[in-house]
Design a protein around this motif. Structure first.
Motif, PDB file in Angstrom:
ATOM      1  N   THR A 407       0.826  -1.217   0.000  1.00 14.48           N
ATOM      2  CA  THR A 407       0.000   0.000   0.000  1.00 14.48           C
ATOM      3  C   THR A 407       0.860   1.268   0.000  1.00 14.48           C
ATOM      4  O   THR A 407       0.441   2.297  -0.523  1.00 14.48           O
ATOM      5  CB  THR A 407      -1.000   0.004   1.183  1.00 14.48           C
ATOM      6  N   THR A 408       2.074   1.188   0.530  1.00 18.72           N
ATOM      7  CA  THR A 408       2.928   2.381   0.467  1.00 18.72           C
ATOM      8  C   THR A 408       3.529   2.538  -0.944  1.00 18.72           C
ATOM      9  O   THR A 408       3.786   3.655  -1.375  1.00 18.72           O
ATOM     10  CB  THR A 408       4.036   2.373   1.544  1.00 18.72           C
ATOM     11  N   GLN A 409       3.723   1.423  -1.642  1.00 21.59           N
ATOM     12  CA  GLN A 409       4.155   1.533  -3.046  1.00 21.59           C
ATOM     13  C   GLN A 409       3.057   2.235  -3.853  1.00 21.59           C
ATOM     14  O   GLN A 409       3.336   3.111  -4.681  1.00 21.59           O
ATOM     15  CB  GLN A 409       4.400   0.143  -3.649  1.00 21.59           C
ATOM     16  N   LEU A 410       1.802   1.849  -3.588  1.00 23.90           N
ATOM     17  CA  LEU A 410       0.684   2.489  -4.302  1.00 23.90           C
ATOM     18  C   LEU A 410       0.640   3.978  -3.982  1.00 23.90           C
ATOM     19  O   LEU A 410       0.365   4.810  -4.857  1.00 23.90           O
ATOM     20  CB  LEU A 410      -0.647   1.833  -3.915  1.00 23.90           C
ATOM     21  N   THR A 411       0.936   4.310  -2.729  1.00 26.31           N
ATOM     22  CA  THR A 411       0.936   5.726  -2.329  1.00 26.31           C
ATOM     23  C   THR A 411       2.030   6.481  -3.094  1.00 26.31           C
ATOM     24  O   THR A 411       1.813   7.599  -3.577  1.00 26.31           O
ATOM     25  CB  THR A 411       1.175   5.831  -0.800  1.00 26.31           C
ATOM     26  N   GLY A 412       3.193   5.857  -3.240  1.00 24.56           N
ATOM     27  CA  GLY A 412       4.298   6.476  -3.981  1.00 24.56           C
ATOM     28  C   GLY A 412       3.929   6.684  -5.438  1.00 24.56           C
ATOM     29  O   GLY A 412       4.216   7.741  -6.028  1.00 24.56           O
ATOM     30  N   LEU A 413       3.272   5.699  -6.036  1.00 22.06           N
ATOM     31  CA  LEU A 413       2.888   5.819  -7.448  1.00 22.06           C
ATOM     32  C   LEU A 413       1.868   6.939  -7.643  1.00 22.06           C
ATOM     33  O   LEU A 413       1.878   7.648  -8.645  1.00 22.06           O
ATOM     34  CB  LEU A 413       2.320   4.483  -7.936  1.00 22.06           C
ATOM     35  N   TYR A 414       0.987   7.091  -6.675  1.00 20.58           N
ATOM     36  CA  TYR A 414      -0.022   8.165  -6.713  1.00 20.58           C
ATOM     37  C   TYR A 414       0.676   9.527  -6.735  1.00 20.58           C
ATOM     38  O   TYR A 414       0.371  10.398  -7.547  1.00 20.58           O
ATOM     39  CB  TYR A 414      -0.896   7.994  -5.479  1.00 20.58           C
ATOM     40  N   LEU A 415       1.683   9.686  -5.859  1.00 25.09           N
ATOM     41  CA  LEU A 415       2.416  10.959  -5.805  1.00 25.09           C
ATOM     42  C   LEU A 415       3.170  11.194  -7.114  1.00 25.09           C
ATOM     43  O   LEU A 415       3.196  12.310  -7.650  1.00 25.09           O
ATOM     44  CB  LEU A 415       3.396  10.950  -4.637  1.00 25.09           C
ATOM     45  N   PHE A 416       3.799  10.132  -7.630  1.00 21.51           N
ATOM     46  CA  PHE A 416       4.547  10.272  -8.881  1.00 21.51           C
ATOM     47  C   PHE A 416       3.599  10.699 -10.018  1.00 21.51           C
ATOM     48  O   PHE A 416       3.920  11.588 -10.809  1.00 21.51           O
ATOM     49  CB  PHE A 416       5.247   8.957  -9.238  1.00 21.51           C
ATOM     50  N   ALA A 417       2.420  10.063 -10.078  1.00 23.05           N
ATOM     51  CA  ALA A 417       1.466  10.377 -11.149  1.00 23.05           C
ATOM     52  C   ALA A 417       1.021  11.843 -11.055  1.00 23.05           C
ATOM     53  O   ALA A 417       0.885  12.520 -12.085  1.00 23.05           O
ATOM     54  CB  ALA A 417       0.260   9.447 -11.065  1.00 23.05           C
ATOM     55  N   ILE A 418       0.841  12.342  -9.845  1.00 23.02           N
ATOM     56  CA  ILE A 418       0.428  13.753  -9.696  1.00 23.02           C
ATOM     57  C   ILE A 418       1.534  14.664 -10.237  1.00 23.02           C
ATOM     58  O   ILE A 418       1.275  15.607 -10.994  1.00 23.02           O
ATOM     59  CB  ILE A 418       0.110  14.113  -8.220  1.00 23.02           C
ATOM     60  N   ALA A 419       2.790  14.350  -9.866  1.00 22.98           N
ATOM     61  CA  ALA A 419       3.905  15.185 -10.335  1.00 22.98           C
ATOM     62  C   ALA A 419       3.980  15.160 -11.862  1.00 22.98           C
ATOM     63  O   ALA A 419       4.183  16.202 -12.508  1.00 22.98           O
ATOM     64  CB  ALA A 419       5.216  14.673  -9.738  1.00 22.98           C
ATOM     65  N   LEU A 420       3.796  13.983 -12.435  1.00 22.04           N
ATOM     66  CA  LEU A 420       3.877  13.848 -13.890  1.00 22.04           C
ATOM     67  C   LEU A 420       2.720  14.592 -14.565  1.00 22.04           C
ATOM     68  O   LEU A 420       2.915  15.313 -15.547  1.00 22.04           O
ATOM     69  CB  LEU A 420       3.856  12.352 -14.254  1.00 22.04           C
ATOM     70  N   ALA A 421       1.519  14.423 -14.022  1.00 22.03           N
ATOM     71  CA  ALA A 421       0.345  15.082 -14.598  1.00 22.03           C
ATOM     72  C   ALA A 421       0.503  16.598 -14.551  1.00 22.03           C
ATOM     73  O   ALA A 421       0.126  17.315 -15.483  1.00 22.03           O
ATOM     74  CB  ALA A 421      -0.905  14.654 -13.841  1.00 22.03           C
ATOM     75  N   LYS A 422       1.126  17.072 -13.476  1.00 22.27           N
ATOM     76  CA  LYS A 422       1.333  18.519 -13.339  1.00 22.27           C
ATOM     77  C   LYS A 422       2.321  18.994 -14.406  1.00 22.27           C
ATOM     78  O   LYS A 422       2.083  19.973 -15.108  1.00 22.27           O
ATOM     79  CB  LYS A 422       1.854  18.836 -11.932  1.00 22.27           C
ATOM     80  N   ALA A 423       3.441  18.252 -14.515  1.00 17.71           N
ATOM     81  CA  ALA A 423       4.459  18.645 -15.503  1.00 17.71           C
ATOM     82  C   ALA A 423       3.889  18.606 -16.917  1.00 17.71           C
ATOM     83  O   ALA A 423       4.232  19.427 -17.754  1.00 17.71           O
ATOM     84  CB  ALA A 423       5.659  17.722 -15.386  1.00 17.71           C
ATOM     85  N   LYS A 424       3.014  17.656 -17.169  1.00 18.41           N
ATOM     86  CA  LYS A 424       2.422  17.503 -18.508  1.00 18.41           C
ATOM     87  C   LYS A 424       1.207  18.411 -18.705  1.00 18.41           C
ATOM     88  O   LYS A 424       0.522  18.333 -19.723  1.00 18.41           O
ATOM     89  CB  LYS A 424       1.986  16.047 -18.710  1.00 18.41           C
ATOM     90  N   GLU A 425       0.912  19.201 -17.698  1.00 16.04           N
ATOM     91  CA  GLU A 425      -0.239  20.116 -17.712  1.00 16.04           C
ATOM     92  C   GLU A 425      -1.553  19.390 -18.015  1.00 16.04           C
ATOM     93  O   GLU A 425      -2.366  19.843 -18.809  1.00 16.04           O
ATOM     94  CB  GLU A 425       0.000  21.259 -18.700  1.00 16.04           C
ATOM     95  N   LYS A 426      -1.712  18.237 -17.391  1.00 18.48           N
ATOM     96  CA  LYS A 426      -2.942  17.464 -17.601  1.00 18.48           C
ATOM     97  C   LYS A 426      -3.881  17.615 -16.419  1.00 18.48           C
ATOM     98  O   LYS A 426      -4.884  16.928 -16.316  1.00 18.48           O
ATOM     99  CB  LYS A 426      -2.605  15.965 -17.753  1.00 18.48           C
ATOM    100  N   ILE A 427      -3.511  18.482 -15.490  1.00 22.58           N
ATOM    101  CA  ILE A 427      -4.286  18.559 -14.258  1.00 22.58           C
ATOM    102  C   ILE A 427      -4.278  20.007 -13.765  1.00 22.58           C
ATOM    103  O   ILE A 427      -3.268  20.698 -13.901  1.00 22.58           O
ATOM    104  CB  ILE A 427      -3.665  17.579 -13.231  1.00 22.58           C
ATOM    105  N   ARG A 428      -5.416  20.462 -13.224  1.00 23.89           N
ATOM    106  CA  ARG A 428      -5.496  21.845 -12.737  1.00 23.89           C
ATOM    107  C   ARG A 428      -5.045  21.909 -11.272  1.00 23.89           C
ATOM    108  O   ARG A 428      -5.147  20.911 -10.555  1.00 23.89           O
ATOM    109  CB  ARG A 428      -6.936  22.360 -12.850  1.00 23.89           C
ATOM    110  N   SER A 429      -4.573  23.096 -10.872  1.00 22.61           N
ATOM    111  CA  SER A 429      -4.086  23.222  -9.489  1.00 22.61           C
ATOM    112  C   SER A 429      -5.152  22.845  -8.468  1.00 22.61           C
ATOM    113  O   SER A 429      -4.852  22.245  -7.429  1.00 22.61           O
ATOM    114  CB  SER A 429      -3.610  24.628  -9.158  1.00 22.61           C
ATOM    115  N   ASP A 430      -6.422  23.198  -8.757  1.00 28.19           N
ATOM    116  CA  ASP A 430      -7.496  22.849  -7.807  1.00 28.19           C
ATOM    117  C   ASP A 430      -7.620  21.342  -7.649  1.00 28.19           C
ATOM    118  O   ASP A 430      -7.843  20.824  -6.548  1.00 28.19           O
ATOM    119  CB  ASP A 430      -8.845  23.368  -8.319  1.00 28.19           C
ATOM    120  N   ASP A 431      -7.475  20.642  -8.784  1.00 30.38           N
ATOM    121  CA  ASP A 431      -7.586  19.177  -8.721  1.00 30.38           C
ATOM    122  C   ASP A 431      -6.420  18.590  -7.939  1.00 30.38           C
ATOM    123  O   ASP A 431      -6.577  17.619  -7.198  1.00 30.38           O
ATOM    124  CB  ASP A 431      -7.612  18.579 -10.130  1.00 30.38           C
ATOM    125  N   ILE A 432      -5.229  19.198  -8.114  1.00 28.70           N
ATOM    126  CA  ILE A 432      -4.061  18.706  -7.367  1.00 28.70           C
ATOM    127  C   ILE A 432      -4.324  18.835  -5.877  1.00 28.70           C
ATOM    128  O   ILE A 432      -4.085  17.909  -5.097  1.00 28.70           O
ATOM    129  CB  ILE A 432      -2.778  19.478  -7.754  1.00 28.70           C
TER     130      ILE A 432
END
Ligand code: G6P
Length: 610
Positions: A407-432
């Protein structure tokens, strides 16, 4: 998750410390050390390796002291080595620490600017220097410690001794466990009761924000910040030493399942800023500009870590819209993988020592890809060889069946995906911010989820004679069906298959009759309708459905013989919440079948052969 012990009294502290450390070795074992008085001076002896290595290194020396501290380390900051082993010292201040100091980097820079010289890579060393700097300003031992801790953010259980007040140990606690043992004219501090259970059964459990000042005459507890005395209750422990090592749980697996709220809190601690809406991936050594350029991700792992990778694909592709391939490590290395330019390989491994994962990691490096590791063990081969590491900080996992590491690996992947989505501009700041807010609530929701235990036990009692089991899931929870089935197989030896629910009609449906329990994962998400239909299909063929559903979903009731309701969370975090009842179910079935839960037959915690 390290182990600390401290002793003050009338016997020689050295064997007490060594014996205590051996009882705490389950908390970490990559280096160890002790501190003790030699006249008015404090001596420190440390070494990389296990407690027995420390014992060998002092063998034959006639060391004698009535006060001392000991530490067994499970590295989080800095590799396992003698310099990074505890106790740490600055001037006459010597201490041992368990926890993570989040703002150590800033504090270290500030102290270096003032002329402090550091000798380790640890976060802990800043605490000694801070206390020492206040002592030099004329504050007494307690006042200097209180003043220093005002600067410290993070989690800690610390034992401190001081050359200028040799008859005293200070113990402070925030978010890491610390207990005091009360003997006749002798006192102990420790991360866990087994460390001193041989000497006394009377304990005080320190609460967050408390400081204990311990001399040979007694113990006084006060608030660290407000200095107000606190009246503490003395508890009498009736556990056997082995029970105590497992924190009162019957098995390490159950203890580790129950540790998840703490483990997840440690994974996310210091990893993101809600105000800035940013993920901190410093250790991953991935700049936002690099993330922007990524056009393909490979997630490679074995066993339960591979299931985490499968969930990772759903999260990364959905959130960041970057294509993601998932491979079993032993397949990846022999299939001549094509890694286009701009690919990133992330290996996921609890131990950091799985032979197939390491081979895949090396193969990826040879093919020119940047390789990162999501890993639990600092200093492991995967962590050392990777271009960057995200440590899950879930603490040592002893049970062969992986639970909190997953479950902590899943938590890490969640954080990584947020960082990637932000860099790729696929996500709004409110959603983050919303995603971060949900993450902040996760430890609490996991805590709530663990309350399902009794209901799971009831189901286990009903079904543990079954020969076969089918686990169904869809979308992001399809890998959780695989994980549930794997757990059941590996610890209870019941044959189980995990299947994508929509695929059931292409084969497994032929197996369904009233001897075949079917566990269906039915969270409130976009495929709920579909899984409800699959449950109908099972029911109409005489199958018994156990449903795991989001609380408040009454529609599952008519389609299942048993329902486990789980707290609501966002789509990406449901795999964490929904894996909890599945791990518990496998656990209870195994116990009912009288299997060796922590060491199932033929399996190993770390598979270091191909
Ligand atoms: C073994 C363990 C599993 C683990 C797998 C991968 O099979 O029994 O619990 O998931 O190895 O291990 P790793 O340490 O690489 O995550």
């Amino acid at each position: 998750m390290c182990g600390i012990i401290g002793y003050i009294g009338n016997r020689n502290a050295i064997p007490v410390l060594i014996n205590g450390l051996k009882r705490l070795e389950y908390r970490g074992y990559d280096s160890a050390g002790i501190a003790f008085f030699n006249g008015n001076k404090i001596n420190v002896r440390r070494c990389a390796g296990k407690i027995k290595d420390l014992e060998v290194s002092i063998k034959g020396e006639k060391l004698r002291s009535f006060t001392g501290l000991g530490h067994t380390r499970w590295a989080t900051h800095g590799k396992p080595s003698e310099e990074n082993a505890h106790p740490h010292r600055s001037g006459g201040i010597v201490l041992v620490h368990n926890g993570i100091i989040e703002n150590y980097f800033e504090l270290k820079e500030e102290l270096k600017g003032k002329g402090h010289v550091f000798t380790s890579e640890t976060d802990t060393e800043v605490i000694c220097h801070l206390i020492h700097s206040y002592s030099r300003k004329g504050l007494d031992f307690e006042a200097a410690t209180r003043a220093a801790l005002k600067h410290v953010e993070g989690a800690y259980a610390i034992g401190i001794i001081n050359e200028s007040e040799p008859d005293k140990i200070l113990a402070v606690k925030k978010d890491s466990p610390l207990v005091l043992g009360l003997g006749e004219g002798e006192f102990f501090i420790a991360s866990d009761i087994p460390a001193f259970l041989k000497y006394t059964k009377d304990v005080i459990i320190l609460d967050n924000g408390e400081m204990a000042s311990i001399t040979r005459k007694g113990v006084s507890v006060s608030g660290i910040a407000n200095k107000k005395p606190v009246k503490k209750e003395i508890a009498n422990i009736t556990w056997s030493p082995t029970m105590a090592e497992k924190g009162g749980y019957k098995h390490f697996m159950l203890k580790e399942i129950n540790e998840q709220p703490r483990a997840i809190a440690d994974t996310i601690r210091g990893r993101f800023s809600l105000e800035k809406g940013e993920v901190n991936l410093d250790e991953f050594s991935l700049a936002e500009s690099e993330l922007k350029k990524l056009n393909k991700i490979f997630l490679v792992a074995c066993g339960t870590s591979w299931h985490a990778a499968l969930v990772g694909k759903y999260i990364i592709e959905d959130m960041a819209r970057v294509p993601c391939e998932v491979d079993i490590a032993s397949e990846f290395r022999y299939r001549r993988p094509l890694l286009p330019k701009g690919s990133l390989v992330i290996v996921i491994t609890q131990s950091g020592e799985t032979a197939d994962t390491l081979a895949a990691q090396r193969e990826s490096g040879k093919l020119g890809a940047k390789v990162l590791s999501i890993c639990n063990v600092v200093g492991s081969t995967s962590a050392r060889e990777a271009d960057g590491v995200f440590f899950t900080h879930s603490g040592p996992e002893i049970g062969v069946a992986s639970t909190k590491a997953f479950t902590t690996q899943l938590t890490g992947l969640y954080l990584f995906a947020i960082a990637l989505a932000k860099a790729k501009e696929k996500i709004r700041s409110d959603d983050i911010r919303e995603l971060f807010n949900e993450l902040l609530q996760l430890p609490e929701k996991v805590e709530q989820s663990l309350k399902i235990n009794d209901a799971v036990l009831k189901i286990a009692k009903r079904f543990y004679h079954a020969r076969d089991f089918l686990y169904l899931g869809r979308g992001i929870n399809y890998p959780i069906a695989l994980e549930g089935a794997l757990k059941l197989k590996e610890i209870s030896y019941i044959h189980a298959e995990g299947y994508p629910a929509g695929e059931m009609k292409h084969g497994p449906i032929a197996l369904i009759d009233n001897n075949m329990p079917v566990l269906a994962l039915a969270p409130d998400d976009k495929v709920l309708e579909k899984i409800l239909s699959n449950m109908e299909e099972v029911k109409s063929r005489g199958g018994k459905v156990i449903a795991v559903a989001t609380e408040g979903n009454t529609r599952v009731l008519s389609r299942a013989s048993n329902v486990l309701f789980m707290p609501k969370t966002n789509y990406y975090l449901t795999p964490i919440i929904f894996s909890i009842p599945l791990h518990l179910l496998a656990y209870h079935m195994a116990v009912l079948k009288k299997c060796n839960v922590d060491q199932p037959r033929n399996l190993a915690k770390s598979v270091t052969v191909e």
